[in-house]
Scaffold this motif. Structure first.
Motif, PDB file in Angstrom:
ATOM      1  N   GLY A 135     -21.464  21.789   5.591  1.00 24.50           N
ATOM      2  CA  GLY A 135     -22.604  22.270   4.831  1.00 24.50           C
ATOM      3  C   GLY A 135     -23.930  22.110   5.540  1.00 24.50           C
ATOM      4  N   VAL A 136     -23.887  21.954   6.854  1.00 17.61           N
ATOM      5  CA  VAL A 136     -25.105  21.925   7.663  1.00 17.61           C
ATOM      6  C   VAL A 136     -24.967  22.996   8.726  1.00 17.61           C
ATOM      7  N   SER A 137     -26.083  23.423   9.291  1.00 11.31           N
ATOM      8  CA  SER A 137     -25.995  24.476  10.296  1.00 11.31           C
ATOM      9  C   SER A 137     -25.206  23.981  11.512  1.00 11.31           C
ATOM     10  N   GLY A 138     -24.526  24.902  12.151  1.00 10.76           N
ATOM     11  CA  GLY A 138     -23.777  24.562  13.360  1.00 10.76           C
ATOM     12  C   GLY A 138     -24.675  23.992  14.435  1.00 10.76           C
ATOM     13  N   GLU A 139     -25.903  24.497  14.510  1.00 10.06           N
ATOM     14  CA  GLU A 139     -26.854  23.993  15.503  1.00 10.06           C
ATOM     15  C   GLU A 139     -27.222  22.539  15.212  1.00 10.06           C
ATOM     16  N   ALA A 179     -17.410  12.622  12.512  1.00  8.48           N
ATOM     17  CA  ALA A 179     -16.654  13.727  11.982  1.00  8.48           C
ATOM     18  C   ALA A 179     -16.814  14.966  12.867  1.00  8.48           C
ATOM     19  N   VAL A 180     -18.036  15.208  13.347  1.00 11.06           N
ATOM     20  CA  VAL A 180     -18.277  16.400  14.154  1.00 11.06           C
ATOM     21  C   VAL A 180     -17.467  16.338  15.448  1.00 11.06           C
ATOM     22  N   LEU A 181     -17.507  15.206  16.116  1.00  8.37           N
ATOM     23  CA  LEU A 181     -16.774  15.082  17.377  1.00  8.37           C
ATOM     24  C   LEU A 181     -15.275  15.212  17.153  1.00  8.37           C
ATOM     25  N   GLU A 182     -14.793  14.659  16.052  1.00  8.44           N
ATOM     26  CA  GLU A 182     -13.364  14.770  15.749  1.00  8.44           C
ATOM     27  C   GLU A 182     -12.975  16.222  15.493  1.00  8.44           C
ATOM     28  N   ALA A 229     -12.935  18.032  18.764  1.00  6.39           N
ATOM     29  CA  ALA A 229     -11.752  17.657  19.538  1.00  6.39           C
ATOM     30  C   ALA A 229     -10.511  18.385  19.028  1.00  6.39           C
ATOM     31  N   GLN A 230     -10.498  18.711  17.746  1.00  7.22           N
ATOM     32  CA  GLN A 230      -9.380  19.450  17.155  1.00  7.22           C
ATOM     33  C   GLN A 230      -9.513  20.955  17.364  1.00  7.22           C
ATOM     34  N   GLY A 231     -10.587  21.370  18.043  1.00  6.22           N
ATOM     35  CA  GLY A 231     -10.768  22.779  18.368  1.00  6.22           C
ATOM     36  C   GLY A 231     -11.604  23.568  17.379  1.00  6.22           C
ATOM     37  N   ALA A 232     -12.255  22.896  16.433  1.00  2.79           N
ATOM     38  CA  ALA A 232     -13.077  23.601  15.452  1.00  2.79           C
ATOM     39  C   ALA A 232     -14.320  24.187  16.118  1.00  2.79           C
ATOM     40  N   SER A 233     -14.667  25.401  15.728  1.00  6.84           N
ATOM     41  CA  SER A 233     -15.880  26.035  16.247  1.00  6.84           C
ATOM     42  C   SER A 233     -17.090  25.453  15.513  1.00  6.84           C
ATOM     43  N   TRP A 234     -18.268  25.671  16.090  1.00  8.82           N
ATOM     44  CA  TRP A 234     -19.487  25.217  15.430  1.00  8.82           C
ATOM     45  C   TRP A 234     -19.627  25.907  14.078  1.00  8.82           C
ATOM     46  N   ARG A 235     -19.224  27.159  14.001  1.00 12.95           N
ATOM     47  CA  ARG A 235     -19.274  27.919  12.747  1.00 12.95           C
ATOM     48  C   ARG A 235     -18.384  27.272  11.688  1.00 12.95           C
ATOM     49  N   ARG A 236     -17.173  26.858  12.084  1.00 11.75           N
ATOM     50  CA  ARG A 236     -16.253  26.205  11.149  1.00 11.75           C
ATOM     51  C   ARG A 236     -16.801  24.852  10.699  1.00 11.75           C
TER      52      ARG A 236
END
Length: 94
Positions: free
Chosen positions: A20-24, A1-4, A7-14
């Motif tokens: 519901g987990v930290s961007g890091e 899900a994260v890679l997808e 790939a769609q341009g989502a920021s780590w913040r988004r």
């Protein structure tokens, strides 16, 4: 899900907001050892190194004597033992 999502341009913040987990944490899921991209991020088969789905089941706790859970740094676990039994087991391991 994260890679997808990335790939769609989502920021780590988004991603943080969506999952519901930290961007890091999400970013590190995409990394392998030493900071190199993980096998799944390179499009390779991660050969079993992945998160796996779990199912959480609610249970009731019976009125019993207190038990403990001990998880070692290397990953082995003692779960649901009373203190006396846990001490016996640990004594046999040493």
């Amino acid at each position: 899900a994260v890679l997808e999502l990335r790939a769609q341009g989502a920021s780590w913040r988004r991603i943080e907001e969506l999952l519901g987990v930290s961007g890091e944490t999400a970013r590190r899921w995409c990394l392998g050892r030493g900071g190199a991209p993980a096998a799944s991020a390179r499009g390779e088969d991660p050969q079993g190194v992945a998160l796996v789905p779990v199912r959480v089941v609610a249970t009731t706790v019976a009125e019993t004597s207190p038990t403990l859970t001990l998880i070692s740094p290397s990953g082995w676990q003692l779960v649901g033992l009373d203190v006396e039994t846990a001490l016996r087991v640990l004594g046999q391991l040493s």
